[in-house]
Design a protein around this motif. Structure first.
Motif, mmCIF file in Angstrom:
data_model
loop_
_atom_site.group_PDB
_atom_site.id
_atom_site.type_symbol
_atom_site.label_atom_id
_atom_site.label_comp_id
_atom_site.label_asym_id
_atom_site.label_seq_id
_atom_site.Cartn_x
_atom_site.Cartn_y
_atom_site.Cartn_z
ATOM 1 N N ARG A 140 0.816 -1.215 0.000
ATOM 2 C CA ARG A 140 0.000 0.000 0.000
ATOM 3 C C ARG A 140 0.848 1.262 0.000
ATOM 4 O O ARG A 140 0.498 2.249 -0.655
ATOM 5 C CB ARG A 140 -0.944 -0.009 1.197
ATOM 6 N N GLY A 141 1.930 1.258 0.738
ATOM 7 C CA GLY A 141 2.781 2.442 0.808
ATOM 8 C C GLY A 141 2.136 3.550 1.631
ATOM 9 O O GLY A 141 0.939 3.499 1.934
ATOM 10 N N CYS A 142 2.925 4.571 1.996
ATOM 11 C CA CYS A 142 2.421 5.677 2.816
ATOM 12 C C CYS A 142 1.309 6.422 2.095
ATOM 13 O O CYS A 142 1.448 6.783 0.919
ATOM 14 C CB CYS A 142 3.559 6.645 3.161
ATOM 15 N N ARG A 143 0.224 6.646 2.796
ATOM 16 C CA ARG A 143 -0.942 7.336 2.244
ATOM 17 C C ARG A 143 -0.576 8.740 1.774
ATOM 18 O O ARG A 143 -1.114 9.257 0.801
ATOM 19 C CB ARG A 143 -2.017 7.429 3.341
ATOM 20 N N LEU A 155 0.912 1.435 10.782
ATOM 21 C CA LEU A 155 -0.521 1.299 10.515
ATOM 22 C C LEU A 155 -1.260 2.210 11.482
ATOM 23 O O LEU A 155 -1.136 2.072 12.699
ATOM 24 C CB LEU A 155 -0.952 -0.167 10.679
ATOM 25 N N HIS A 156 -1.983 3.157 10.922
ATOM 26 C CA HIS A 156 -2.659 4.176 11.717
ATOM 27 C C HIS A 156 -4.169 3.983 11.624
ATOM 28 O O HIS A 156 -4.738 4.039 10.538
ATOM 29 C CB HIS A 156 -2.250 5.564 11.182
ATOM 30 N N HIS A 157 -4.796 3.708 12.757
ATOM 31 C CA HIS A 157 -6.256 3.526 12.748
ATOM 32 C C HIS A 157 -6.947 4.837 12.343
ATOM 33 O O HIS A 157 -6.721 5.868 12.985
ATOM 34 C CB HIS A 157 -6.750 3.061 14.120
ATOM 35 N N ARG A 158 -7.757 4.756 11.300
ATOM 36 C CA ARG A 158 -8.445 5.962 10.830
ATOM 37 C C ARG A 158 -9.392 6.492 11.897
ATOM 38 O O ARG A 158 -9.435 7.679 12.189
ATOM 39 C CB ARG A 158 -9.240 5.656 9.542
ATOM 40 N N LYS A 159 -10.206 5.596 12.482
ATOM 41 C CA LYS A 159 -11.152 6.010 13.530
ATOM 42 C C LYS A 159 -10.809 5.276 14.821
ATOM 43 O O LYS A 159 -10.992 4.064 14.916
ATOM 44 C CB LYS A 159 -12.590 5.673 13.116
ATOM 45 N N CYS A 191 4.012 6.569 6.710
ATOM 46 C CA CYS A 191 5.417 6.439 7.081
ATOM 47 C C CYS A 191 5.610 7.145 8.420
ATOM 48 O O CYS A 191 4.739 7.883 8.879
ATOM 49 C CB CYS A 191 6.326 7.038 6.008
ATOM 50 N N ALA A 192 6.747 6.924 9.062
ATOM 51 C CA ALA A 192 6.986 7.469 10.401
ATOM 52 C C ALA A 192 6.845 8.994 10.407
ATOM 53 O O ALA A 192 6.237 9.558 11.318
ATOM 54 C CB ALA A 192 8.370 7.061 10.894
ATOM 55 N N ASN A 193 7.375 9.647 9.386
ATOM 56 C CA ASN A 193 7.287 11.109 9.317
ATOM 57 C C ASN A 193 5.849 11.584 9.208
ATOM 58 O O ASN A 193 5.410 12.457 9.954
ATOM 59 C CB ASN A 193 8.072 11.630 8.102
ATOM 60 N N CYS A 194 5.130 10.992 8.271
ATOM 61 C CA CYS A 194 3.750 11.425 8.063
ATOM 62 C C CYS A 194 2.887 11.051 9.266
ATOM 63 O O CYS A 194 1.928 11.757 9.592
ATOM 64 C CB CYS A 194 3.197 10.835 6.764
ATOM 65 N N ARG A 196 3.938 11.025 12.377
ATOM 66 C CA ARG A 196 4.237 12.053 13.385
ATOM 67 C C ARG A 196 3.403 13.300 13.126
ATOM 68 O O ARG A 196 2.821 13.889 14.051
ATOM 69 C CB ARG A 196 5.725 12.412 13.348
ATOM 70 N N LYS A 197 3.343 13.684 11.860
ATOM 71 C CA LYS A 197 2.582 14.891 11.508
ATOM 72 C C LYS A 197 1.098 14.687 11.805
ATOM 73 O O LYS A 197 0.417 15.598 12.280
ATOM 74 C CB LYS A 197 2.778 15.227 10.028
ATOM 75 N N GLU A 198 0.621 13.494 11.517
ATOM 76 C CA GLU A 198 -0.786 13.170 11.745
ATOM 77 C C GLU A 198 -1.168 13.367 13.220
ATOM 78 O O GLU A 198 -2.248 13.834 13.544
ATOM 79 C CB GLU A 198 -1.049 11.712 11.325
ATOM 80 N N HIS A 199 -0.250 13.010 14.110
ATOM 81 C CA HIS A 199 -0.559 13.073 15.544
ATOM 82 C C HIS A 199 -0.024 14.334 16.215
ATOM 83 O O HIS A 199 -0.167 14.505 17.414
ATOM 84 C CB HIS A 199 0.031 11.840 16.272
ATOM 85 N N TYR A 200 0.591 15.182 15.449
ATOM 86 C CA TYR A 200 1.240 16.349 16.050
ATOM 87 C C TYR A 200 0.226 17.290 16.689
ATOM 88 O O TYR A 200 -0.812 17.597 16.114
ATOM 89 C CB TYR A 200 2.045 17.101 14.985
ATOM 90 N N GLU A 201 0.537 17.711 17.903
ATOM 91 C CA GLU A 201 -0.298 18.693 18.582
ATOM 92 C C GLU A 201 0.576 19.854 19.011
ATOM 93 O O GLU A 201 1.653 19.650 19.573
ATOM 94 C CB GLU A 201 -0.962 18.058 19.818
#
Ligand SMILES: [Zn+2]
Length: 223
Positions: A140-143, A155-159, A191-194, A196-201
């Motif tokens: 699948r590769g990084c979204r 793997l990042h749970h969407r919900k 990916c790890a970078n993306c 991190r950004k997804e969860h960044y607060e």
């Protein structure tokens, strides 16, 4: 020494060809060894009973305190240990500090050997599952950026509400591919970078304001 047992019996006698006599521990040991010789194996209680030897199994139990205790007295393998009697320490088996293989009881040696086997087996299973999960993420590769090296793909749970368990936890716990697949379907590959950004607060928002305000601001920043 015989100190009696429940029911008021002071001594245990067993009928034999030469008349009744007191059953000693030595009698039990001798009979157990005889049974082991006949069977070619350390006898279970049922096997011993089938041989019809004296003293009876129930007498041995009372005299020696337990079936395994009796077999230990006779120098035989107990139920929990199989194979040669004084087996050497298996290669690569790690014991906790301060524990010597030679000083362990047969049951304890069985425990450590078996623990090692189970660990090796479950490690092997985990390795296989991890490789399989890696294959799913690589395909699948990084979204966000398309990175396809499993080494840095998460793997990042969407919900979050749909999330039953972390995929890595499921792998460690030995869940099958079907369960893994249905859990992976609830996830995006990042990916790890993306990730991190997804969860960044933003720290300033987290520390200075109430939960509701943080949530509102976070939504604002995301959209
Ligand atoms: Zn990415």
């Amino acid at each position: 020494m015989w100190v009696g047992f429940g029911g008021g019996h002071a001594l245990k006698y067993e009928a034999g060809t030469s008349g009744a006599r007191m059953v000693t521990e030595d009698d039990c040991i001798r009979a157990l060894r005889e049974a082991a010789q006949l069977l070619g194996d350390s006898p279970t209680k049922a096997q011993y009973e089938n041989l019809g030897l004296t003293p009876a199994a129930s007498t041995i139990l009372r005299q020696c305190g337990g079936w395994n205790d009796a077999k230990r007295l006779a120098g035989l393998e107990t139920n929990h240990s199989r194979g040669s009697r004084v087996e050497p320490k298996p290669d690569g088996l790690d014991l906790p500090d301060g524990i010597e293989w030679d000083e362990l009881s047969q049951d304890q040696r069985w425990h450590y050997r078996n623990r090692e086997r189970n660990t090796a087996r479950s490690l092997q299973r985990r390795r296989r599952l991890r490789l399989w999960v890696n294959e799913q993420t690589r395909e699948r590769g990084c979204r966000e950026c398309g990175e396809d090296d499993p080494a840095c793909l998460d793997l990042h749970h969407r919900k979050p509400v749909e999330k039953e368990m972390e995929i890595s936890t499921m792998v460690t716990s030995g869940y099958g591919k079907d369960r893994l697949r249905s859990e992976i379907e609830k996830c995006d590959v990042l990916c790890a970078n993306c990730h991190r950004k997804e969860h960044y607060e933003r720290p300033d928002l987290r520390t200075t304001t109430g939960v509701r305000l943080v949530a509102r601001l976070r939504n604002t920043y995301k959209s």
